[in-house]
Every structure is written in C-alpha cells, then in structure tokens.
Design a protein around this motif. Structure first.
Motif, PDB file in Angstrom:
ATOM      1  N   ALA A 288       0.623  -1.172   0.068  1.00 49.82           N
ATOM      2  CA  ALA A 288      -0.011   0.138   0.026  1.00 49.82           C
ATOM      3  C   ALA A 288       0.807   1.365  -0.039  1.00 49.82           C
ATOM      4  N   LEU A 289       1.921   1.290   0.914  1.00 50.08           N
ATOM      5  CA  LEU A 289       2.753   2.382   0.984  1.00 50.08           C
ATOM      6  C   LEU A 289       3.507   2.543  -0.501  1.00 50.08           C
ATOM      7  N   THR A 290       3.792   1.358  -1.083  1.00 53.30           N
ATOM      8  CA  THR A 290       4.660   1.637  -2.334  1.00 53.30           C
ATOM      9  C   THR A 290       3.723   2.208  -3.329  1.00 53.30           C
ATOM     10  N   ASP A 291       2.575   1.851  -3.608  1.00 54.04           N
ATOM     11  CA  ASP A 291       1.311   2.087  -4.535  1.00 54.04           C
ATOM     12  C   ASP A 291       1.039   3.417  -4.268  1.00 54.04           C
ATOM     13  N   ALA A 292       0.832   4.119  -2.941  1.00 53.02           N
ATOM     14  CA  ALA A 292       0.502   5.470  -2.767  1.00 53.02           C
ATOM     15  C   ALA A 292       1.621   6.296  -3.233  1.00 53.02           C
ATOM     16  N   PHE A 293       2.928   6.050  -2.407  1.00 51.90           N
ATOM     17  CA  PHE A 293       3.829   7.035  -2.835  1.00 51.90           C
ATOM     18  C   PHE A 293       4.292   7.036  -4.354  1.00 51.90           C
ATOM     19  N   TYR A 294       4.293   5.953  -5.009  1.00 51.22           N
ATOM     20  CA  TYR A 294       4.775   5.819  -6.659  1.00 51.22           C
ATOM     21  C   TYR A 294       3.811   6.662  -7.224  1.00 51.22           C
ATOM     22  N   THR A 295       2.488   6.486  -6.933  1.00 49.95           N
ATOM     23  CA  THR A 295       1.458   6.982  -7.683  1.00 49.95           C
ATOM     24  C   THR A 295       1.499   8.557  -7.619  1.00 49.95           C
ATOM     25  N   LEU A 296       1.673   8.754  -6.194  1.00 53.33           N
ATOM     26  CA  LEU A 296       1.824  10.458  -5.959  1.00 53.33           C
ATOM     27  C   LEU A 296       2.781  10.920  -6.865  1.00 53.33           C
ATOM     28  N   LEU A 297       4.091  10.259  -7.002  1.00 48.53           N
ATOM     29  CA  LEU A 297       5.185  10.859  -7.883  1.00 48.53           C
ATOM     30  C   LEU A 297       4.805  10.908  -9.228  1.00 48.53           C
ATOM     31  N   LEU A 298       4.117   9.909  -9.696  1.00 49.62           N
ATOM     32  CA  LEU A 298       3.444   9.936 -11.122  1.00 49.62           C
ATOM     33  C   LEU A 298       2.382  11.051 -11.332  1.00 49.62           C
ATOM     34  N   ALA A 299       1.600  11.200 -10.374  1.00 53.88           N
ATOM     35  CA  ALA A 299       0.540  12.485 -10.462  1.00 53.88           C
ATOM     36  C   ALA A 299       1.417  13.686 -10.735  1.00 53.88           C
ATOM     37  N   LEU A 300       2.590  13.933  -9.822  1.00 61.67           N
ATOM     38  CA  LEU A 300       3.127  15.072  -9.936  1.00 61.67           C
ATOM     39  C   LEU A 300       3.693  15.283 -11.491  1.00 61.67           C
ATOM     40  N   ASP A 301       4.344  14.356 -12.080  1.00 65.24           N
ATOM     41  CA  ASP A 301       4.674  14.112 -13.344  1.00 65.24           C
ATOM     42  C   ASP A 301       3.610  14.330 -14.385  1.00 65.24           C
ATOM     43  N   GLY A 302       2.389  14.089 -13.951  1.00 64.47           N
ATOM     44  CA  GLY A 302       1.333  14.235 -14.989  1.00 64.47           C
ATOM     45  C   GLY A 302       0.975  12.830 -15.884  1.00 64.47           C
ATOM     46  N   SER A 303       1.316  11.841 -15.243  1.00 61.15           N
ATOM     47  CA  SER A 303       1.286  10.486 -15.806  1.00 61.15           C
ATOM     48  C   SER A 303       0.214   9.682 -15.087  1.00 61.15           C
ATOM     49  N   ALA A 304      -0.443  10.184 -13.987  1.00 60.28           N
ATOM     50  CA  ALA A 304      -1.371   9.282 -13.303  1.00 60.28           C
ATOM     51  C   ALA A 304      -2.332  10.501 -12.572  1.00 60.28           C
ATOM     52  N   SER A 305      -3.534  10.351 -12.335  1.00 60.06           N
ATOM     53  CA  SER A 305      -4.401  11.338 -11.645  1.00 60.06           C
ATOM     54  C   SER A 305      -4.280  11.589 -10.061  1.00 60.06           C
ATOM     55  N   LEU A 306      -4.778  12.826  -9.673  1.00 61.25           N
ATOM     56  CA  LEU A 306      -4.440  13.123  -8.419  1.00 61.25           C
ATOM     57  C   LEU A 306      -5.737  13.710  -8.030  1.00 61.25           C
ATOM     58  N   GLY A 307      -6.521  12.828  -7.367  1.00 59.11           N
ATOM     59  CA  GLY A 307      -7.693  13.344  -6.850  1.00 59.11           C
ATOM     60  C   GLY A 307      -8.781  13.307  -7.965  1.00 59.11           C
ATOM     61  N   GLY A 308      -8.656  12.360  -8.944  1.00 60.79           N
ATOM     62  CA  GLY A 308      -9.349  12.273 -10.023  1.00 60.79           C
ATOM     63  C   GLY A 308      -8.995  13.522 -11.336  1.00 60.79           C
ATOM     64  N   LYS A 309      -8.099  14.234 -10.993  1.00 60.59           N
ATOM     65  CA  LYS A 309      -7.843  15.307 -12.129  1.00 60.59           C
ATOM     66  C   LYS A 309      -6.329  14.788 -12.457  1.00 60.59           C
ATOM     67  N   GLN A 310      -6.209  14.832 -13.862  1.00 55.36           N
ATOM     68  CA  GLN A 310      -4.814  14.534 -14.404  1.00 55.36           C
ATOM     69  C   GLN A 310      -4.125  15.776 -15.143  1.00 55.36           C
ATOM     70  N   GLN A 311      -3.125  16.276 -14.467  1.00 50.88           N
ATOM     71  CA  GLN A 311      -2.296  17.196 -15.116  1.00 50.88           C
ATOM     72  C   GLN A 311      -0.711  17.249 -14.625  1.00 50.88           C
ATOM     73  N   HIS A 312      -0.209  17.966 -15.068  1.00 50.85           N
ATOM     74  CA  HIS A 312       1.343  17.929 -14.763  1.00 50.85           C
ATOM     75  C   HIS A 312       1.708  19.059 -13.652  1.00 50.85           C
ATOM     76  N   PHE A 313       2.403  18.876 -12.751  1.00 48.47           N
ATOM     77  CA  PHE A 313       2.722  20.009 -11.954  1.00 48.47           C
ATOM     78  C   PHE A 313       4.427  20.160 -12.193  1.00 48.47           C
ATOM     79  N   ILE A 314       4.579  21.473 -12.011  1.00 47.46           N
ATOM     80  CA  ILE A 314       6.175  22.140 -11.838  1.00 47.46           C
ATOM     81  C   ILE A 314       6.499  21.751 -10.493  1.00 47.46           C
ATOM     82  N   VAL A 315       7.635  21.035 -10.504  1.00 50.55           N
ATOM     83  CA  VAL A 315       8.071  20.882  -8.986  1.00 50.55           C
ATOM     84  C   VAL A 315       9.838  21.186  -9.071  1.00 50.55           C
ATOM     85  N   SER A 316      10.075  22.285  -8.164  1.00 46.97           N
ATOM     86  CA  SER A 316      11.420  22.602  -8.082  1.00 46.97           C
ATOM     87  C   SER A 316      12.016  22.863  -6.780  1.00 46.97           C
ATOM     88  N   ASP A 317      13.409  22.611  -6.695  1.00 44.82           N
ATOM     89  CA  ASP A 317      13.971  22.757  -5.288  1.00 44.82           C
ATOM     90  C   ASP A 317      14.247  24.199  -5.092  1.00 44.82           C
TER      91      ASP A 317
END
Length: 109
Positions: free
Chosen positions: A54-83
C-alpha cells in the motif's frame, strides 16, 4: 536536486515509515494498533506485507501524478516541482515518472 534524487528520497521516506510502523516500540499510532491487534507472527507478516504494498502504491502514484502520468484526486495534469535552487524536479516531461519507476520497482529491496 534532480528527479532521480527526489524519487529516491521519497522511496527512503516510504521505507522509513514502514520500518517505524513495523517496530512495536516505534512510537507510531500504526505500530500501537498492530500491537493491540494481538496478531500471530504469520498474521503480522501478512499485514506488514499489505502495508508495504500500500505504501509503495501510494508514494509511487503520487510521484507519477506530480509528473502528469497519473491522476491526483481524479484530475490528471502535470505540476512543476522545483527545489530551492530552482532546479526542476518534475514538469511533465517524464523524468520523474522514470525516476519513480527506478526507485520503486527496479531498485526495490
């Protein structure tokens, strides 16, 4: 920080959480619930395996959602994440998706 480093840091956080959950004296609410459940050793092993997945699925999916290749809260879009230095970690170009796959699936321990 590059996408690869970010994904690996997220993987390490997942591993740390699982370890603290599995430690009966770890001080986490999850560890306390597992202890209170009075599971047999084989049941505890199965519950921890389910939590691992479950932790693997959750963390992996969140990373994919940030990159736009999975949905986050039912919406799929990419985000710009920077340090803090302005180095782009994710922007929808697939770098974070590839790094996440490597961190969570190719280098799984």
């Amino acid at each position: 920080m590059e996408s690869k480093e970010f994904a690996q840091a997220v993987r390490e956080e997942r591993d740390s959480l699982l370890s603290s959950f599995a430690n009966p004296s770890g001080g986490t609410v999850v560890a306390a619930h597992l202890l209170a459940a009075g599971l047999s050793p084989s049941q505890r092993k199965e519950v921890l395996a389910a939590m691992d997945a479950a932790l693997t699925d959750a963390f992996y999916t969140l990373l994919l959602a940030l990159d736009g290749s999975a949905s986050l809260g039912g919406k799929q879009q990419h985000f710009i994440v920077s340090d803090d230095s302005g180095d782009v970690i994710a922007n929808g170009d697939g770098r974070l998706e590839a790094a996440a796959w490597e961190a969570f699936h190719e280098n799984s321990s």
